[in-house]
Design a protein around this motif. Structure first.
Motif, PDB file in Angstrom:
ATOM      1  N   HIS A 288       0.832  -1.202   0.000  1.00  0.00           N
ATOM      2  CA  HIS A 288       0.000   0.000   0.000  1.00  0.00           C
ATOM      3  C   HIS A 288       0.868   1.254   0.000  1.00  0.00           C
ATOM      4  CE1 HIS A 288      -3.432  -2.606   0.945  1.00  0.00           C
ATOM      5  NE2 HIS A 288      -2.632  -3.177   1.827  1.00  0.00           N
TER       6      HIS A 288
ATOM      7  N   THR B 239      -7.000  -8.888   8.203  1.00  0.00           N
ATOM      8  CA  THR B 239      -7.784  -8.432   7.050  1.00  0.00           C
ATOM      9  C   THR B 239      -9.162  -9.087   7.017  1.00  0.00           C
ATOM     10  OG1 THR B 239      -6.833 -10.115   5.604  1.00  0.00           O
ATOM     11  CG2 THR B 239      -5.730  -7.962   5.658  1.00  0.00           C
TER      12      THR B 239
ATOM     13  N   GLN C 274     -11.627  -8.116   0.599  1.00  0.00           N
ATOM     14  CA  GLN C 274     -11.378  -8.572   1.966  1.00  0.00           C
ATOM     15  C   GLN C 274     -10.917 -10.014   2.062  1.00  0.00           C
ATOM     16  OE1 GLN C 274     -14.506  -7.597   4.590  1.00  0.00           O
ATOM     17  NE2 GLN C 274     -13.893  -9.083   6.103  1.00  0.00           N
TER      18      GLN C 274
ATOM     19  N   ASN D 292     -11.477  -1.950   2.495  1.00  0.00           N
ATOM     20  CA  ASN D 292     -11.050  -3.105   1.702  1.00  0.00           C
ATOM     21  C   ASN D 292     -12.136  -4.159   1.509  1.00  0.00           C
ATOM     22  OD1 ASN D 292      -8.363  -2.180   1.346  1.00  0.00           O
ATOM     23  ND2 ASN D 292      -7.955  -2.736   3.459  1.00  0.00           N
TER      24      ASN D 292
END
Length: 195
Positions: free
Chosen positions: A79, A148, A187, A183
């Protein structure tokens, strides 16, 4: 004769300097963990501050535990990388929380709340290169690691005795919820489009 004498005097110093360099180089490959109190003067107080403080933000899958505090992870998505040294699928070592109290809003936070990464699971990490070896450290202690996958808030941090939710827990949960929302479409590990 004088030339050989000068070489004989200087040569041991040159060789000594070379052997010291090798010793220092080999030391840099081993982590000498500092207490958290030496690594963090205080923690970020917002998601914006966390992102600003972190030169590297990556999504990883934990591979294995190298030792009590060091975890091997495989990079799935980058990222942010101001170092420009990381690539997708690189395996790096990350020092997880190792100990003593740190500060948040001027108050000490006990470190028994930190929950280590589990092998095979995916996490978003906010990290920086270590100053003591070829590995990485969390930029803001427990605020630097988020699963996540969707996990209940009470399962994100280790159990503790306090019945009230502290400021740092609220911040952790807020950042975690923001990351999940951001996200949502990817995901469950669709990493086909990194970077």
């Amino acid at each position: 004769m004088k030339k050989w004498l000068a070489i004989g005097i200087v040569l041991p110093f040159i060789l000594s300097g070379c052997s010291d360099e090798k010793t220092e180089s080999s030391k840099s490959n081993h982590l000498e963990a500092l207490p958290a109190s030496q690594k963090y003067g205080k923690l970020a107080t917002s998601q914006t501050a966390l992102e600003k403080d972190s030169p590297i933000i990556v999504t990883v899958i934990k591979q294995n535990q190298e030792n009590e505090t060091m975890s091997a992870v495989s990079i799935q998505k980058i990222h942010k990388d101001t170092t420009q040294k990381l690539n997708i699928n690189d395996q790096i070592a990350v020092l997880e929380s190792d100990g003593t109290d740190v500060q948040l809003n001027g108050k000490p936070i006990p470190q028994d709340y930190y929950k280590k990464m589990e092998a095979g699971k995916s996490y978003c990490l906010y990290i920086r290169p270590s100053t003591s070896g070829n590995n990485y450290v969390l930029t803001n202690d427990f605020l630097s690691k988020y699963p996540t996958a969707k996990v209940a808030h009470e399962e994100l941090l280790n159990n503790h005795d306090s019945s009230e939710i502290s400021t740092y827990e609220t911040l952790y949960y807020t950042i975690y919820d923001n990351l999940l929302e951001k996200n949502k479409p990817i995901q469950d590990a669709n990493f086909d489009n990194p970077k």
